[in-house]
Motif scaffolding. Structure first.
Motif, PDB file in Angstrom:
ATOM      1  N   TRP A 107      29.506 -41.897  10.628  1.00  0.00           N
ATOM      2  CA  TRP A 107      28.725 -43.462  10.919  1.00  0.00           C
ATOM      3  C   TRP A 107      28.982 -44.920   9.872  1.00  0.00           C
ATOM      4  CZ3 TRP A 107      26.504 -47.178  13.730  1.00  0.00           C
ATOM      5  CH2 TRP A 107      25.938 -48.223  14.234  1.00  0.00           C
ATOM      6  N   ALA A 124      31.437 -47.373  18.615  1.00  0.00           N
ATOM      7  CA  ALA A 124      31.497 -47.014  20.248  1.00  0.00           C
ATOM      8  C   ALA A 124      33.214 -47.188  20.563  1.00  0.00           C
ATOM      9  CB  ALA A 124      31.395 -47.264  21.211  1.00  0.00           C
ATOM     10  N   VAL A 127      35.585 -45.123  17.813  1.00  0.00           N
ATOM     11  CA  VAL A 127      35.431 -43.682  17.465  1.00  0.00           C
ATOM     12  C   VAL A 127      36.106 -42.803  18.589  1.00  0.00           C
ATOM     13  CG1 VAL A 127      33.574 -42.954  16.095  1.00  0.00           C
ATOM     14  CG2 VAL A 127      33.431 -43.566  18.715  1.00  0.00           C
ATOM     15  N   ARG A 128      36.746 -44.039  19.906  1.00  0.00           N
ATOM     16  CA  ARG A 128      37.128 -43.431  21.436  1.00  0.00           C
ATOM     17  C   ARG A 128      38.311 -43.721  21.561  1.00  0.00           C
ATOM     18  NH1 ARG A 128      31.320 -44.225  21.839  1.00  0.00           N
ATOM     19  NH2 ARG A 128      30.398 -42.005  23.106  1.00  0.00           N
ATOM     20  N   SER A 216      26.355 -53.162  16.017  1.00  0.00           N
ATOM     21  CA  SER A 216      26.622 -51.512  16.647  1.00  0.00           C
ATOM     22  C   SER A 216      25.465 -50.892  16.460  1.00  0.00           C
ATOM     23  CB  SER A 216      27.355 -50.896  16.419  1.00  0.00           C
ATOM     24  OG  SER A 216      28.852 -51.394  17.159  1.00  0.00           O
ATOM     25  N   LEU A 218      24.014 -46.189  16.220  1.00  0.00           N
ATOM     26  CA  LEU A 218      24.849 -45.037  16.541  1.00  0.00           C
ATOM     27  C   LEU A 218      23.841 -44.151  17.722  1.00  0.00           C
ATOM     28  CD1 LEU A 218      26.152 -43.084  15.956  1.00  0.00           C
ATOM     29  CD2 LEU A 218      24.471 -41.742  14.296  1.00  0.00           C
ATOM     30  N   THR A 219      24.834 -43.967  19.078  1.00  0.00           N
ATOM     31  CA  THR A 219      23.675 -43.792  20.173  1.00  0.00           C
ATOM     32  C   THR A 219      23.727 -42.590  20.461  1.00  0.00           C
ATOM     33  OG1 THR A 219      26.063 -44.258  21.167  1.00  0.00           O
ATOM     34  CG2 THR A 219      25.193 -46.366  20.780  1.00  0.00           C
ATOM     35  N   ASP A 222      27.470 -41.738  21.223  1.00  0.00           N
ATOM     36  CA  ASP A 222      28.339 -41.746  20.184  1.00  0.00           C
ATOM     37  C   ASP A 222      28.049 -39.824  19.573  1.00  0.00           C
ATOM     38  OD1 ASP A 222      29.097 -44.061  21.266  1.00  0.00           O
ATOM     39  OD2 ASP A 222      27.590 -44.961  19.400  1.00  0.00           O
ATOM     40  N   HIS A 225      29.957 -36.987  22.072  1.00  0.00           N
ATOM     41  CA  HIS A 225      31.102 -37.390  22.309  1.00  0.00           C
ATOM     42  C   HIS A 225      31.257 -36.527  20.482  1.00  0.00           C
ATOM     43  CE1 HIS A 225      35.237 -39.041  22.279  1.00  0.00           C
ATOM     44  NE2 HIS A 225      35.406 -39.491  21.796  1.00  0.00           N
ATOM     45  N   LEU A 226      30.986 -37.071  19.896  1.00  0.00           N
ATOM     46  CA  LEU A 226      31.909 -36.659  18.016  1.00  0.00           C
ATOM     47  C   LEU A 226      31.436 -35.048  18.457  1.00  0.00           C
ATOM     48  CD1 LEU A 226      30.839 -39.663  15.497  1.00  0.00           C
ATOM     49  CD2 LEU A 226      33.100 -39.096  17.048  1.00  0.00           C
TER      50      LEU A 226
END
Length: 246
Positions: A107, A124, A127-128, A216, A218-219, A222, A225-226
């Motif tokens: 992040w 998002a 990182v995908r 953006s 940092l959700t 996210d 997912h990471l």
């Protein structure tokens, strides 16, 4: 052997507090640090590594006076072939690695690149699907700016370091500890480098994130997912070093 060789490196990681550590060590009378941080020698793909000449590298330091020479280039742990080049240059090199929670590191890295204008896509996506951009890079699979996720595979990176260097040549620190208790961490570094105990350092923070609209956040999605992406590598890191994040 060349006694003037650099004998220790802060070799990682980006956005992990390496500038603060470099500044702390710059106050150690027993060390001779490079005039500038991040010399980017061993990640330089323009060099002829079959016949490497390090005259310019050594010129980045004050004339040799017997003190241990060191520098800090945090991409070394991540960049391909850097560790092998370091080993070829000085097999006795001592490596200091400051690790930061890989999610927070990613992040922070993205925010830096977005603020610089190097990145225009939301975190998002980066990182995908955005990870596919690294397969169009040279060297293949590596990228200096867009490697938000990839730089966080610490287990694999530490394993490579340990395959080249003895465990006694590697000091793994946590950025969170450096920030919370710099005196204790600096004490570990002094012992690792064979320095006498010294005064507690004045706590400092450098390279704070720029205040701006990043578009953006940092959700929790996210983060989840990471954490899943890093899960297997995180176990490898814990097995090798005992360090855990998250």
């Amino acid at each position: 052997m060349d006694d003037h060789r650099v004998s220790f490196l802060i070799a990682g990681v980006q956005k992990g507090g390496t500038t603060a550590l470099f500044d702390y060590l710059g106050e150690e009378p027993g060390l001779s640090l490079s005039r500038e941080k991040e010399l980017h020698i061993f990640d330089d793909e323009r060099r002829d590594w079959a016949a490497a000449d390090f005259a310019d590298y050594h010129a980045a330091f004050a004339p040799f006076d017997g003190r241990a020479r060191g520098e800090a280039t945090p991409i070394y742990l991540y960049w391909p072939n850097s560790l092998a080049r370091i080993c070829a240059y000085n097999p006795a090199m001592r490596l200091i690695v400051v690790l930061r929670d890989p999610v927070a590191r990613a992040w922070s890295h993205w925010r830096m690149e977005y603020a610089r204008g190097a990145e225009t896509q939301p975190f998002a996506w980066c990182v995908r699907a955005g990870r596919q951009r690294l397969f169009d890079a040279e060297p293949w699979g590596f990228h200096r700016e867009f490697s938000y996720v990839e730089r966080g595979f610490y287990g694999a990176q530490i394993a490579e370091a340990l395959a080249l260097f003895g465990a006694e040549q590697l000091l793994v620190l946590r950025a969170e500890d450096l920030k919370a208790d710099p005196a204790a961490v600096l004490g570990r570094v002094r012992r690792f480098l064979g320095l006498p105990d010294g005064a507690a350092p004045r706590p400092r923070e450098v390279h704070m994130a720029r205040e701006m609209d990043y578009g953006s956040e940092l959700t929790t999605a996210d983060v989840a997912h990471l954490r899943a992406v890093y899960a297997r590598d995180a176990e490898r890191l814990a097995d090798l070093t005992g360090v855990r994040f998250g």
